[in-house]
Design a protein around this motif. Structure first.
Motif, PDB file in Angstrom:
ATOM      1  N   PHE A  95     -10.298   9.931   5.056  1.00 14.99           N
ATOM      2  CA  PHE A  95      -9.692  10.620   6.188  1.00 14.99           C
ATOM      3  C   PHE A  95     -10.124  12.085   6.242  1.00 14.99           C
ATOM      4  N   MET A 106       0.412   7.137   2.436  1.00 19.04           N
ATOM      5  CA  MET A 106      -0.363   8.320   2.074  1.00 19.04           C
ATOM      6  C   MET A 106      -0.419   9.349   3.193  1.00 19.04           C
ATOM      7  N   THR A 107       0.363   9.137   4.221  1.00 17.39           N
ATOM      8  CA  THR A 107       0.257  10.038   5.361  1.00 17.39           C
ATOM      9  C   THR A 107       0.509  11.490   4.954  1.00 17.39           C
ATOM     10  N   PRO A 161       0.845  -1.194   0.000  1.00 20.96           N
ATOM     11  CA  PRO A 161       0.000   0.000   0.000  1.00 20.96           C
ATOM     12  C   PRO A 161       0.878   1.241   0.000  1.00 20.96           C
ATOM     13  N   TRP A 198      -6.833   1.504   3.064  1.00 19.13           N
ATOM     14  CA  TRP A 198      -6.509   1.252   1.650  1.00 19.13           C
ATOM     15  C   TRP A 198      -6.737  -0.222   1.299  1.00 19.13           C
ATOM     16  N   GLN A 241      -4.027   4.280   7.744  1.00 21.32           N
ATOM     17  CA  GLN A 241      -4.215   4.475   6.309  1.00 21.32           C
ATOM     18  C   GLN A 241      -3.993   3.199   5.498  1.00 21.32           C
ATOM     19  N   ILE A 257      -3.947   8.867  11.142  1.00 20.59           N
ATOM     20  CA  ILE A 257      -3.777   8.619   9.701  1.00 20.59           C
ATOM     21  C   ILE A 257      -2.652   7.624   9.487  1.00 20.59           C
ATOM     22  N   GLU A 258      -1.557   7.902  10.187  1.00 16.53           N
ATOM     23  CA  GLU A 258      -0.393   7.042   9.999  1.00 16.53           C
ATOM     24  C   GLU A 258      -0.720   5.596  10.388  1.00 16.53           C
ATOM     25  N   THR A 284      -9.127   6.598   0.013  1.00 17.60           N
ATOM     26  CA  THR A 284      -8.508   6.657   1.346  1.00 17.60           C
ATOM     27  C   THR A 284      -8.348   8.105   1.782  1.00 17.60           C
ATOM     28  N   ILE A 287      -2.294  12.941   2.770  1.00 18.89           N
ATOM     29  CA  ILE A 287      -3.559  13.262   3.439  1.00 18.89           C
ATOM     30  C   ILE A 287      -3.398  14.470   4.343  1.00 18.89           C
TER      31      ILE A 287
END
Lengths: 584, 194
Positions: free
Chosen positions: B60, A24-25, A21, B39, B35, B31-32, B56, A28
């Protein structure tokens, strides 16, 4: 269930084979703080949530906050503020005449802490910009139709929600506070609190009211409760309200960064039929179709182009770009940049043999392209990169001709070897059509058309006779005023190579000699008609005359190359004959 | 009595601002942590890689906009999943498809059962790698061509000197074999197989 298990296994197989994956931190969090909030609707109009200002403050103050103000202090402080506010309100109302600062306490202090669920409209802080914003109610559903906190059976949901009220307040509250913490502002009232980044507006305004209105100004009783709501300039006590007006204005200018001066990034060369090229100038939001565009029209950095069909641009240093879709032009350290804006938008860059470079961008990710031919297509949040010639690199990862990959902030992923299939892309095919391009890659054996030399691994190796390499063209290629020949070749020892094109029915042949370094792939580009006019090496037929204009429209039947050094071996990677498209 | 009216207000506002900052930092940590799970869940629902990325992000952002509060990790993960599923449905509907929420409802239970709410993902991967070790070399080569090199079935057929239909069958059998192996090792309930 079986199908889902297998789907899960396929997902895991993808990860095991190098497609985990994406992280995406950063993406976002960037979107959270972006003014337009990326793809998510409505965030742009929500300072209560977006909050560049809050974000900046956060970055600066974060370390201090974690130490000095842990969460549990919040409730205590809020309660204390409410108590103090109430006390003051009682005191002042008993006096009948408002003291400096009183209205400020009654306004912002009371309303949020009292009840975030049922805020009284007249108790709201006047500077609060989103009185009706749905997010004021933190219980508002996120998505239509989606349950809130779906873990209802796994967590204490409805019950504990009520006591949550105080902690729910902060997201709203600080956002109308965020303007105040401007760093350099000296404390308005240094008497008591040497507050660091002084929140000027909220306290200052109430303090000024009495000053401006003055103790001299006799205030009728009913005006006192109105003062906490100075958002109505139509308040009959006009002078009182007008006075604080200068505050927000002078605060703004220092925050504005100087605008970059637009510079030329590209010049227009050609557009396909019905391309309907449109321009969106820097800082504008609307597109304007460019009618009657002429070759050489310049486009500046910060502008965007929209084309329904391929459009060709000159990026300087001989670099040509084709684009289709919405592309933003930019410049970075004198290097032009192109950014496809939405999925499916694409650019093709031909920088083969050019000295300069061009950047292909997607947000913060950019890749420099030099001495290569490649296509970049926006695919979701990534760029699909297809290398058509030579190689492109990002960091230490490389893609060579015939390979494609997805480019994100973490580099290339999903690398594939696609070979000539890349040239079957519709965009590439349209470009080739516009250039009337004929190309021999030697990826497949040309059979009898190759009358001298041998194909090996996608290139042809010259024979030890003359010509070293000879190839018949299928059908011939008519020479126009804008025709060109381009060849990628290499010799194993420094040598002069003669390149010749032979006309159909022996109507002439003309050629050129180039001197090559040893073991170095070189791209030679010859403008055919220019050569006919100005070069002394052009020959026609057997009479040895200089090739002139009548040579136009002649059909080229074969290409041949000869090494003029004994023992030197010639290799050719590909041969192209095409013509520069002409703006109509 | 020397009252300083602005001061309590200042203190209050400052505390509020600091609390908001704290909240942001907490959400970034969320989030970290979540995520990758969101996903993967979207992929499990059927989203492509890029769709899953976009959704995703939207998930968020939507949760952030909602003034979310965390109760527990499990509840948070469930909340993210529901929001993600809702976004996925909205995407499908925007494309003219008419899926019902109930169509996807039992995906959540399956996801929980198969991955232990995503917590056991790494463990599942390890088991799958062991199962892959039991495959014949041709099977492993086929997986490599398909998943690492991204070849089409026609291209794989060329490489493996098979017919494209044969490649399709081969891949189906490999996945089936891996599933049976996983069922045995993880005690996934094979009786549910229909």
């Amino acid at each position: 269930m079986v199908a889902r298990k297998e789907r899960l296994i396929e997902q895991m197989l993808e990860e095991i084979h190098g497609n985990p994956p994406p992280d995406m931190t950063a993406r976002i969090t960037r979107a959270m703080h972006a003014p337009d909030a990326g793809t998510t609707q409505g965030l742009a109009d929500s300072p209560a949530l977006g909050g560049d200002l809050v974000r900046q403050d956060a970055a600066v103050q974060a370390p201090v906050i974690r130490v000095a103000f842990p969460w549990h202090w919040f409730a205590a402080a809020a309660a204390a503020a409410v108590l103090v506010g109430a006390l003051l309100a009682m005191t002042f109302s008993a006096k009948g005449d408002p003291e400096p600062g009183q209205p400020g306490i009654a306004g912002p202090g009371n309303s949020p802490a009292a009840s975030p669920r049922a805020p009284r409209p007249d108790a709201q802080d006047p500077r609060r910009e989103l009185p009706s914003n749905p997010r004021e109610n933190p219980r508002e559903p996120v998505v239509p139709g989606s349950p809130r906190q779906p873990g209802a059976n796994t967590q204490p949901q409805p019950g504990p929600a009520q006591p949550d009220s105080p902690p729910v307040v902060p997201p709203d509250q600080p956002d109308h506070v965020q303007n105040p913490p401007k760093p350099e502002t000296p404390p308005e009232n240094p008497r008591e609190y040497p507050q660091p980044p002084a929140p000027q507006d909220p306290p200052r305004e109430p303090a000024k009211d009495p000053v401006v209105g003055g103790p001299d100004a006799p205030k009728p009783g009913p005006e006192v409760p109105k003062q906490p709501v100075p958002d109505q300039p139509s308040n009959p006590s006009g002078p009182v309200v007008e006075a604080p007006k200068p505050d927000p204005v002078p605060d703004r200018p220092p925050t504005e960064a100087p605008k970059p001066v637009p510079v030329r990034v590209a010049t227009f060369l050609y557009q396909s039929d019905s391309a309907r090229l449109s321009l969106r100038a820097a800082g504008e939001t609307s597109w304007k179709e460019i009618k009657d565009i002429k070759s050489g029209q310049e486009f500046l950095s910060g502008s965007s182009l929209r084309a329904r069909r391929p459009v060709q641009l000159d990026l300087g240093n001989g670099i040509r770009a084709w684009l289709q879709g919405d592309i933003e032009l930019g410049i970075s350290d004198a290097t032009p940049s192109l950014e496809p804006l939405t999925t499916g938008d694409a650019v093709y860059i031909d920088a083969l043999g050019c000295k300069g470079a061009v950047l292909v961008r997607r947000g913060d990710v950019s890749m420099e392209v030099s001495d290569a031919a490649m296509m970049a297509e926006r695919s979701g949040t990534n760029l699909k990169i297809a290398c058509l010639d030579n190689e492109v690199s990002w960091g230490e990862s490389k893609l060579t001709a015939g390979q494609s990959a997805s480019l994100s902030g973490k580099g290339f992923s999903r690398e594939k070897t696609e070979g000539q299939r890349l040239r079957e892309d519709k965009f590439i095919r349209e470009i080739a059509k516009a250039q009337n391009l004929w190309r021999e890659d030697f990826e497949t054996k040309p059979g009898e058309r190759l009358f001298s030399g041998e194909v090996d691994g996608g290139r042809v190796i010259g024979a030890q006779r003359e010509p070293s390499i000879g190839l018949n063209f299928p059908g011939g290629h008519a020479i126009s005023e804008r025709s060109y020949l381009r060849v990628r070749l290499r010799v194993n020892a420094a040598a002069t190579v003669g390149l010749q094109l032979v006309a159909d029915e022996n109507k002439g042949k003309f050629g050129r000699e180039v001197t090559l370094e040893a073991d170095h792939w070189t791209i030679v580009r010859i403008a055919l008609v220019a050569q006919a006019d100005g070069e002394q090496r052009g020959k026609v037929g057997g009479n040895g005359g200089v090739v002139e204009k009548p040579y136009l429209n002649v059909l080229i039947a074969k290409f041949q190359a000869t090494v003029k050094a004994k023992g030197a071996q010639l290799e050719i990677d590909w041969i192209e004959i095409g013509e520069e498209p002409q703006a109509k | 009595m020397n009252l300083e009216p602005p001061d309590p207000c200042w203190a209050f506002l400052k505390v509020m601002a600091l609390a908001a900052v704290e909240k942001r930092l907490d959400f970034e940590a969320l989030i970290e942590r979540h995520q990758a799970g969101v996903w993967r869940y979207l992929r499990f629902l059927g989203a492509s890689r890029t769709e899953a990325e976009d959704l995703t992000q939207e998930t968020f952002l939507a949760v952030w906009k909602s003034g979310f509060e965390q109760y527990s990790d499990a509840a948070t993960a469930a909340y993210f999943r529901t929001t993600a599923r809702s976004r996925f449905l909205m995407m499908l509907r925007a494309r003219g498809r008419r899926p019902k929420e109930s169509d996807l409802a039992d995906f959540d239970a399956d996801w929980m059962a198969l991955t232990n709410d995503g917590e056991a993902w790494d463990e599942r991967i390890e088991v799958l790698q062991k199962c892959m070790g039991q495959l014949q070399s041709k099977g492993r080569e086929a997986l490599d061509l398909c998943y690492r090199q991204g070849l089409t079935q026609a291209e794989m057929a060329d490489r493996l000197e098979m017919k494209p239909e044969g490649v399709k069958t081969l891949l189906r059998r490999i996945v089936e074999k891996l599933r049976q192996c996983m069922e045995a090792k993880l005690k996934w309930s094979p009786e549910k197989n229909v």
